[in-house]
Scaffold this active site. Structure first.
Site, PDB file in Angstrom:
ATOM      1  N   HIS A  32      52.138  44.539  48.950  1.00  0.00           N
ATOM      2  CA  HIS A  32      51.674  45.370  50.059  1.00  0.00           C
ATOM      3  C   HIS A  32      52.859  45.793  50.908  1.00  0.00           C
ATOM      4  O   HIS A  32      53.669  44.969  51.289  1.00  0.00           O
ATOM      5  CB  HIS A  32      50.676  44.552  50.893  1.00  0.00           C
ATOM      6  CG  HIS A  32      49.828  45.383  51.780  1.00  0.00           C
ATOM      7  ND1 HIS A  32      50.334  46.072  52.846  1.00  0.00           N
ATOM      8  CD2 HIS A  32      48.499  45.652  51.764  1.00  0.00           C
ATOM      9  CE1 HIS A  32      49.351  46.730  53.445  1.00  0.00           C
ATOM     10  NE2 HIS A  32      48.229  46.489  52.804  1.00  0.00           N
ATOM     11  N   SER A  71      47.910  45.877  59.101  1.00  0.00           N
ATOM     12  CA  SER A  71      46.993  46.790  58.437  1.00  0.00           C
ATOM     13  C   SER A  71      47.698  48.066  57.989  1.00  0.00           C
ATOM     14  O   SER A  71      48.548  48.631  58.670  1.00  0.00           O
ATOM     15  CB  SER A  71      45.844  47.161  59.358  1.00  0.00           C
ATOM     16  OG  SER A  71      45.124  48.207  58.767  1.00  0.00           O
ATOM     17  N   ALA A 129      32.890  36.206  46.862  1.00  0.00           N
ATOM     18  CA  ALA A 129      32.238  36.209  45.561  1.00  0.00           C
ATOM     19  C   ALA A 129      31.374  34.963  45.396  1.00  0.00           C
ATOM     20  O   ALA A 129      30.187  35.054  45.053  1.00  0.00           O
ATOM     21  CB  ALA A 129      33.290  36.288  44.457  1.00  0.00           C
ATOM     22  N   LEU A 136      36.919  43.463  48.544  1.00  0.00           N
ATOM     23  CA  LEU A 136      35.706  42.927  49.152  1.00  0.00           C
ATOM     24  C   LEU A 136      34.495  43.487  48.421  1.00  0.00           C
ATOM     25  O   LEU A 136      33.530  42.784  48.112  1.00  0.00           O
ATOM     26  CB  LEU A 136      35.656  43.305  50.635  1.00  0.00           C
ATOM     27  CG  LEU A 136      36.865  42.867  51.472  1.00  0.00           C
ATOM     28  CD1 LEU A 136      36.673  43.260  52.923  1.00  0.00           C
ATOM     29  CD2 LEU A 136      37.059  41.357  51.370  1.00  0.00           C
ATOM     30  N   GLY A 147      33.955  27.763  44.358  1.00  0.00           N
ATOM     31  CA  GLY A 147      34.445  28.783  45.271  1.00  0.00           C
ATOM     32  C   GLY A 147      33.344  29.244  46.202  1.00  0.00           C
ATOM     33  O   GLY A 147      32.178  29.365  45.804  1.00  0.00           O
ATOM     34  N   GLY A 207      34.142  31.824  48.608  1.00  0.00           N
ATOM     35  CA  GLY A 207      34.602  33.048  49.264  1.00  0.00           C
ATOM     36  C   GLY A 207      33.526  34.102  49.148  1.00  0.00           C
ATOM     37  O   GLY A 207      32.356  33.792  48.885  1.00  0.00           O
ATOM     38  N   ARG A 260      50.188  51.972  47.833  1.00  0.00           N
ATOM     39  CA  ARG A 260      50.912  50.754  48.157  1.00  0.00           C
ATOM     40  C   ARG A 260      52.100  50.496  47.245  1.00  0.00           C
ATOM     41  O   ARG A 260      53.191  50.166  47.708  1.00  0.00           O
ATOM     42  CB  ARG A 260      49.966  49.557  48.060  1.00  0.00           C
ATOM     43  CG  ARG A 260      48.910  49.577  49.123  1.00  0.00           C
ATOM     44  CD  ARG A 260      47.919  48.454  48.935  1.00  0.00           C
ATOM     45  NE  ARG A 260      46.954  48.482  50.037  1.00  0.00           N
ATOM     46  CZ  ARG A 260      45.925  47.652  50.142  1.00  0.00           C
ATOM     47  NH1 ARG A 260      45.723  46.730  49.209  1.00  0.00           N
ATOM     48  NH2 ARG A 260      45.104  47.732  51.161  1.00  0.00           N
TER      49      ARG A 260
HETATM   50  C1  LIG Z   1      45.560  39.348  54.467  1.00  0.00           C
HETATM   51  C2  LIG Z   1      44.611  39.952  53.495  1.00  0.00           C
HETATM   52  C3  LIG Z   1      43.882  41.077  53.852  1.00  0.00           C
HETATM   53  C4  LIG Z   1      42.992  41.644  52.946  1.00  0.00           C
HETATM   54  N1  LIG Z   1      42.280  42.740  53.349  1.00  0.00           N
HETATM   55  C5  LIG Z   1      41.405  43.306  52.484  1.00  0.00           C
HETATM   56  C6  LIG Z   1      40.633  44.413  52.893  1.00  0.00           C
HETATM   57  O1  LIG Z   1      40.754  44.905  53.998  1.00  0.00           O
HETATM   58  N2  LIG Z   1      39.750  44.925  52.023  1.00  0.00           N
HETATM   59  C7  LIG Z   1      39.574  44.400  50.781  1.00  0.00           C
HETATM   60  O2  LIG Z   1      38.730  44.905  50.052  1.00  0.00           O
HETATM   61  N3  LIG Z   1      40.280  43.319  50.375  1.00  0.00           N
HETATM   62  C8  LIG Z   1      41.204  42.774  51.194  1.00  0.00           C
HETATM   63  N4  LIG Z   1      41.929  41.689  50.781  1.00  0.00           N
HETATM   64  C9  LIG Z   1      41.651  41.068  49.489  1.00  0.00           C
HETATM   65  C10 LIG Z   1      40.402  40.205  49.545  1.00  0.00           C
HETATM   66  O3  LIG Z   1      40.331  39.547  50.778  1.00  0.00           O
HETATM   67  C11 LIG Z   1      40.328  39.133  48.460  1.00  0.00           C
HETATM   68  O4  LIG Z   1      40.642  39.669  47.261  1.00  0.00           O
HETATM   69  C12 LIG Z   1      38.935  38.555  48.355  1.00  0.00           C
HETATM   70  O5  LIG Z   1      38.483  38.143  49.605  1.00  0.00           O
HETATM   71  C13 LIG Z   1      38.857  37.403  47.371  1.00  0.00           C
HETATM   72  O6  LIG Z   1      37.579  36.807  47.442  1.00  0.00           O
HETATM   73  P1  LIG Z   1      37.112  35.694  46.446  1.00  0.00           P
HETATM   74  O7  LIG Z   1      35.730  35.354  46.808  1.00  0.00           O
HETATM   75  O8  LIG Z   1      37.355  36.140  45.072  1.00  0.00           O
HETATM   76  O9  LIG Z   1      38.072  34.457  46.670  1.00  0.00           O
HETATM   77  P2  LIG Z   1      38.468  33.601  47.980  1.00  0.00           P
HETATM   78  O10 LIG Z   1      37.915  34.168  49.214  1.00  0.00           O
HETATM   79  O11 LIG Z   1      39.929  33.397  47.883  1.00  0.00           O
HETATM   80  O12 LIG Z   1      37.727  32.230  47.770  1.00  0.00           O
HETATM   81  C14 LIG Z   1      38.167  31.269  46.889  1.00  0.00           C
HETATM   82  C15 LIG Z   1      37.250  30.094  46.994  1.00  0.00           C
HETATM   83  O13 LIG Z   1      37.457  29.241  45.913  1.00  0.00           O
HETATM   84  C16 LIG Z   1      37.644  27.926  46.335  1.00  0.00           C
HETATM   85  N5  LIG Z   1      38.497  27.278  45.353  1.00  0.00           N
HETATM   86  C17 LIG Z   1      39.624  27.758  44.790  1.00  0.00           C
HETATM   87  N6  LIG Z   1      40.095  26.877  43.898  1.00  0.00           N
HETATM   88  C18 LIG Z   1      39.266  25.828  43.893  1.00  0.00           C
HETATM   89  C19 LIG Z   1      39.217  24.609  43.185  1.00  0.00           C
HETATM   90  N7  LIG Z   1      40.140  24.293  42.286  1.00  0.00           N
HETATM   91  N8  LIG Z   1      38.214  23.755  43.438  1.00  0.00           N
HETATM   92  C20 LIG Z   1      37.261  24.053  44.354  1.00  0.00           C
HETATM   93  N9  LIG Z   1      37.249  25.195  45.031  1.00  0.00           N
HETATM   94  C21 LIG Z   1      38.237  26.075  44.811  1.00  0.00           C
HETATM   95  C22 LIG Z   1      38.210  28.031  47.709  1.00  0.00           C
HETATM   96  O14 LIG Z   1      37.924  26.866  48.439  1.00  0.00           O
HETATM   97  C23 LIG Z   1      37.456  29.238  48.226  1.00  0.00           C
HETATM   98  O15 LIG Z   1      36.203  28.829  48.717  1.00  0.00           O
HETATM   99  C24 LIG Z   1      42.835  41.109  51.665  1.00  0.00           C
HETATM  100  C25 LIG Z   1      43.575  39.998  51.305  1.00  0.00           C
HETATM  101  C26 LIG Z   1      44.482  39.441  52.194  1.00  0.00           C
HETATM  102  C27 LIG Z   1      45.331  38.301  51.751  1.00  0.00           C
END
Ligand SMILES: Cc1cc2nc3c(=O)[nH]c(=O)nc-3n(C[C@H](O)[C@H](O)[C@H](O)COP(=O)(O)OP(=O)(O)OC[C@H]3O[C@@H](n4cnc5c(N)ncnc54)[C@H](O)[C@@H]3O)c2cc1C
Ligand code: HEM
Ligand code: SF4
Ligand code: FES
Lengths: 231, 251, 637
Positions: C266, C284, C44, C441, C40, C42, C330
């Protein structure tokens, strides 16, 4: 040493002038600077030429003046030759880079941002180059001028432009110059990074006005000869 | 709506591709362009034909995954709109649409409309960052940033890395993308210590990837889904010259 | 299975600091000898990969997109919370902690949440130093806004693109480490199995999405940062490719799955327009600050909004919640919208929508002010719906947005599998039964920048790991299984697309395990899901080959996992015979229709353990204790 510093020092760096010339940004700076010299030259050249309208004495005296100081003349000529040379080499190399950057083209492509002048720079440039050669052979050395008279610029211009197709060549070439400058005299500022939202429109306007004046000034001469205003 | 599509089909990177004609029925004007392709793909699968490969993820115009030439224009006819945000209501019943992948030496086609844009990552690797290791940051409000510069930096940072600028550019130049990142970082006080070295390294990386050079056609700005301004390209050129004249980041 | 949350003892304010100073360190010279797998990229994953690489570990980072920069985090709009108290409006670490625990309806772990609130301030420092262009005031100082109904202004933002800017900051830090050779990036590579050797997570098996090659990767620890699974519902606000595969395969290897039924819905999304709809778009939450939400009082009132006069409108949120009005949390807002639509008073072609009306706000403060505040959102709305919200009210409807459930982790973010860490939305997180705005985030970055680098080091320093060879039978066995599954998917050659089956599953879940759940509906879903699963394995049609890009194949594999996960979600929802936060069981409500918690029986985390293909998953409880915030009934009246 952090890993970052390590990888930086490991990359062998070439002399800055070389990397400047090799980079597309640097080469474009060369285009802009040499282009600017060209712009300066055509403006001066055009203003000088307009003296045709003041009669034979005036312009012939002016020509004689220019040629009186050989040192200055050849310095100016060398700078111009070097500028044109660099301009052409850079243009060629950059055009090749761009060509190679898209080995497979589009079946369909539509312009939404560029203009005719920008898209034809690589045509108007070389055509101007050819014209410069012709122009030198025509009015500087006289090699292709049937009625060439050494040192009588006025006479050479009048008799030269009386031949209608010669005038047409000059006028067409100046239209090429118009296109080339319409884009170039503005884009050279961008290449040099001279850009500020406050002045951008001004720069664009000045480049356009300058182009119009230069080209109108140049075209005025063959036009006047053809229309019989001067003889 | 009924549409005739001419879509670039190419099995993989090493074989030749061609435009293939498809008739798309039952297209609803409220669909997005990608949803239209989904429907076409479902129909293809139904007929036992392989679906058209195209990249997409967020479908909100922010991830930069999607992107294709639509009737010769990157991301299609609407300004400041990524392919995924383009809706079919902007087409007419009976239209013929040509769909081709981004074309650039640095973006080889991998399959159908999917290209390899890793060149962009390598440009960032060359210096598109501020070297601040985790934990070493000062208190955020101890560094002031004028609102003007912060807003301008944000304008540049809005780039989604889609590659449309390269695709649309008659020179295949990546200047808009590269300059956006250089400008974003150069505009902020945090970016100053590495400012001179960064621009040189990133421009070199951009050239190494085989992109063309900028001649200010401004096609990029016109197709950019985030409407990134070409003024940033001028800024990159300025940064480059500044760095060169200051002589830093060089031996 | 034993669930030991490993919460440090002593006062909560000091637990993290003390724990940090007690953790073991890895000798700097030895760090480079340790390899860590990060699945991942993202918020995190990228932040953790970069931070671990900076420490000197070798990191292998995986994502399925073509570039780490495209991870789903990029889509977050609103902002990120931090207890900086720059506004002098009474915010503090304690208040952020308190709000988060209460917002989560008392189903989160206090110590974790406290640590999260503490670290929130460091995140802003780190991101600002990376050059994240946060919004500023004219003074040059950072700007804040209030978000998600919080009573203090603690949300930092970068226009409507906060997630993008934070992710680009982390991505750039990651690219720096890739350049330095500390991180090896594997884009377009999908993890399909976790490999366990001697009871420790030691590697993964992944498929190269370009070549189809199935390959093993070995390491000393594995971290999953693979995001949420809201896409199990087919339609959600998540990116199209977000999926549960990584955490699901880890679950099947023994990692407990906590609170799978906690999904956030949401309230302000653009309604569905047709069966072809591929995803939903979030508008938003800030819109609720000025827009008024209403539906017609009459059933099936198909008149255009403007013709419906004031007395004929029902401003149902303002009516039911006079003190919070349109700003209720929400879960409350979403449920209320569903109720009025179920009564037949919904608006729009399909009757699944409510009005969010700006007419009065425009009248009161002028178009210019509204445009300044919401211009880009209005534009986005018009782009999608072709309706002009300055003239006609917006239509909104709730949509699945976020999953609070995820793999169970202890205080150190380690799952029930030794050496398997889970961060970001993929873990069961600090949000309890309901997440507050702008806190995902924050959590992802706290995990990645500031928690994992310590706890993972501690693990590496103390674990006695032998060298694991790539030709260990565990890798062979797993590669074989993964390859077998790919072959199987390609060989079914049925009649239906994976999408259509996914749609069917999504609809079932939405209707039975969505905003409102009942025992009967859940049992119904539990009967149906195995049927759909069977239909999938009998009748899915995956064309193409396995040795080149095959998006249909990728999709099918993910749907297959969703089909299993859905069942555990319903089980969990059924088992939790109470209402809390987003989990609303119709049977358990207060007389005026609010969620009725049952702290006596359900003040716990439900962690599900895989029990083989045939067995029913086993539920384990981690009891939650509240020493600092006393559980109370949330009230927004
Ligand atoms: C439209 C929207 C708006 C949002 N707005 C807000 C906000 O304003 N404030 C807030 O705090 N939160 C917000 N959130 C929530 C927040 O964006 C997410 O919870 C957060 O970004 C998740 O981050 P992450 O790093 O855990 O995962 P992600 O960003 O989902 O990253 C997942 C990663 O894992 C990788 N991956 C997944 N499965 C596999 C696999 N099997 N093999 C290899 N790679 C894999 C993907 O390629 C990716 O790189 C929002 C969410 C959405 C949908
Ligand atoms: C009268 C002589 C000429 C003048 C005054 C002139 C002027 C200029 C100027 C000012 C520019 C803009 C530079 C920039 O954008 O940085 C330019 C660009 C260019 N010139 Fe010339 N030029 C002349 C002759 C030529 C010739 C002979 C050639 C041909 C080989 C040529 C080819 C080009 C090309 C290819 C460009 C770049 C095009 C672009 O930016 O799209 N020019 N010229
Ligand atoms: S500059 Fe614009 S067109 Fe180019 S990659 Fe960035 S967003 Fe896409
Ligand atoms: S799919 Fe993300 S920008 Fe289009």
């Amino acid at each position: 040493m952090s890993v970052d510093e390590f990888s930086m020092s490991a990359e062998k760096r070439s002399h800055w002038l070389l990397s400047f010339w090799r980079s597309t940004v640097g080469k474009k700076v060369v285009m802009a600077l040499t282009g600017a010299i060209g712009v300066g030259y055509v403006v001066a050249h055009m203003l000088g030429n307009l003296q045709v309208f003041e009669g034979a004495e005036k312009i012939n005296a002016y020509a004689a003046l220019l040629k009186s100081n050989l040192g200055l003349l050849w310095t100016a000529r060398s700078i111009l030759i070097a500028a044109v040379g660099l301009h052409i080499v850079a243009a060629y190399q950059l055009a090749r880079t761009s060509q190679k950057s898209r080995p497979v083209g589009y079946k369909r492509w539509r312009s939404v941002g560029s203009d005719f002048a920008s898209r034809t720079m690589r045509w108007t440039g070389p055509l101007l180059g050819l014209f410069i050669v012709y122009h030198l052979l025509h009015l500087t050395t006289g090699a292709v001028h049937p009625d060439f008279v050494e040192a009588d610029v006025y006479q050479n211009v009048i008799s030269g432009f009386r031949v209608w197709y010669v005038s047409v060549i000059y006028i067409v070439a100046m239209l090429m110059l118009a296109l080339h400058l319409y884009h170039g005299a503005w884009s050279m500022f961008e290449s040099l990074g001279v850009n500020h939202p406050k002045y951008n429109r001004l720069i664009r306007a000045l480049a356009t006005i300058l182009t119009a004046i230069v080209v109108a000034g140049f075209i005025a001469i063959p036009a006047a000869v053809l229309l019989g205003f001067i003889s | 709506m009924h549409l005739t599509l001419n879509v670039w089909r190419q099995k993989n990177a090493s074989v030749k591709g061609k435009l293939v004609r498809y008739e798309a029925d039952d297209i609803n004007p409220d669909m997005s362009f990608l949803e239209m392709l989904d429907v076409v793909n479902w129909q293809l699968i139904g007929k036992g034909e392989e679906p058209i490969a195209f990249e997409h993820d967020c479908r909100e115009g922010i991830c930069g995954s999607c992107g294709m030439m639509i009737n010769g224009v990157a991301h299609g006819p609407r300004p400041a709109t990524a392919t995924c945000q383009l809706h079919m209501r902007h087409f007419k019943d009976g239209d013929t649409i040509y769909i081709e992948p981004w074309r650039s030496r640095a973006f080889p086609v991998l399959k159908d409309l999917v290209v390899d844009r890793s060149a962009f990552d390598r440009i960032i690797q060359a210096g598109g960052y501020i070297s601040v290791s985790t934990g070493s940051a000062p208190e955020a409000n101890s560094v002031l940033v004028t609102k003007q510069n912060s807003d301008l930096a944000m304008d540049a940072a809005a780039c989604i890395g889609c590659g449309a600028c390269v695709a649309a550019c008659p020179n295949g130049s990546a200047s808009l993308f590269t300059s956006a990142k250089i400008s974003h970082l150069a505009l902020l006080p945090q970016g100053q210590p590495e400012r001179e070295g960064r621009v040189i390294k990133m421009v070199e990386a951009m050239d190494r990837e085989g992109f063309g050079n900028c001649t200010m056609h401004r096609e990029c700005e016109a197709v950019c889904p985030k409407a990134i301004s070409v003024n940033f390209i001028a800024r990159m050129n300025r940064e480059y010259l500044r760095s060169l004249l200051k002589g830093e980041g060089l031996p | 299975m034993e669930l030991n949350p490993k919460i440090p003892s002593g006062p909560i304010e000091q637990s993290w600091d003390r724990h940090r100073s007690e953790m073991k360190l890895v000798n700097p010279a030895n760090k480079r000898k340790h390899t860590i797998i990060m699945v991942g990229s993202g918020l995190a994953g990228a932040s953790a990969a970069a931070s671990l690489a900076e420490l000197g570990y070798q990191v292998l980072c995986f994502c399925y997109q073509d570039s780490p920069r495209r991870a789903h985090s990029i889509a977050a709009q609103g902002g990120i919370n931090a207890a900086k108290n720059y506004r002098n409006d009474g915010d503090s670490v304690y208040r952020l902690f308190y709000d988060t625990v209460k917002g989560g309806d008392f189903r989160s772990r206090e110590a974790n949440v406290y640590r999260l609130a503490q670290l929130s301030v460091n995140i802003i420092d780190q991101c600002a130093a990376q050059g994240v262009p946060f919004a500023r005031e004219y003074s040059g100082l950072l700007d804040n806004r209030s978000f998600g109904g919080a009573q203090v202004s603690r949300t930092f933002y970068a226009r409507g693109q906060t997630g993008q800017q934070l992710l680009l900051g982390a991505y750039q830090a990651l690219e720096r480490q890739i350049h330095a050779g500390q991180v090896k990036m594997y884009p377009r590579t999908e993890m399909l199995d976790l490999v366990i050797i001697d009871h420790c997570a030691r590697g993964i098996v992944a498929r190269n999405l370009l070549t189809g090659k199935i390959e093993s990767y070995v390491a000393d620890a594995v971290v999953l940062a693979t995001g949420g699974y809201a896409n199990v519902f087919y339609l959600s606000t998540n990116a199209k490719n977000s999926n549960a595969t990584a955490i699901w395969r880890a679950y099947k290897r023994g990692a407990a799955f906590a609170n799978p039924c906690f999904t956030q819905i949401h309230p302000t999304c653009i309604p569905v327009s047709g069966h072809y709809q591929s995803k939903l778009t979030l508008m938003s939450e800030s819109l609720r600050n000025d827009g008024r939400i209403w539906v017609p009082k009459q059933k099936d009132d198909k008149r255009p909004a403007i013709q419906i006069l004031m007395p004929e409108r029902d401003y149902y949120l303002e009516r039911r919640y006079p003190s919070f009005g349109n700003l209720v949390p929400r879960d409350v807002a979403s449920r209320a919208a569903k109720e009025v639509c179920d009564e037949g008073r919904g608006v729009g072609a399909h009757g699944l929508g409510v009005y969010l009306d700006f007419a009065e706000a425009i009248k009161a403060s002028g178009v210019a002010v509204i445009r300044e505040k919401y211009g880009n959102l209005f534009e986005m709305y018009e782009r999608i719906t072709a309706e002009n919200p300055y003239e006609v009210p917006m239509r909104i409807y709730p949509a699945v947005h976020y999953t609070m459930g995820g793999l169970w982790v202890d205080y150190n973010l380690m799952s029930t599998i030794t050496g398997l860490f889970v961060i970001g939305e993929a873990n069961f997180s600090d949000h309890g039964a309901n997440r507050l705005g702008a806190s995902a985030l924050m959590q992802g970055l706290a995990d990645g920048y500031f928690i994992l680098p310590y706890t993972l080091s501690d693990y590496l320093a103390t674990a006695k790991l032998d060298k694991a060879p790539l030709d260990h039978p565990a890798f062979h066995e797993s590669e074989g299984q993964v390859a077998g599954r790919v072959k199987k998917l390609l060989s079914i050659k049925g009649k239906r697309t994976a999408d259509s089956i996914h749609q069917e599953l999504g609809k079932l879940l939405w209707n039975n395990c969505g905003m409102v759940r009942t025992k009967r509906d859940l049992q119904h879903a539990l009967e149906k899901i195995p049927e759909i699963r069977e239909e999938f394995w009998r009748n899915v049609n995956v064309l193409g080959v396995d040795d080149e890009i095959n998006q249909a194949l990728e999709k099918a594999g993910r749907v297959a996992d969703f089909l299993e996960l859905a069942e555990v979600m319903c089980l969990d929802a059924l088992e939790r015979a109470e209402s809390c936060g987003c989990h609303f069981r119709e049977e358990f409500q207060t007389p005026d229709g609010e969620a009725q918690r049952d702290d006596e029986h359900f003040c716990h985390v439900s962690a599900w353990e895989y029990a083989g293909e045939q067995g029913k998953p086993v539920m384990h409880k981690e009891l939650l204790e509240f020493e600092y915030v006393t559980p109370s009934q949330r009230s927004y009246k």
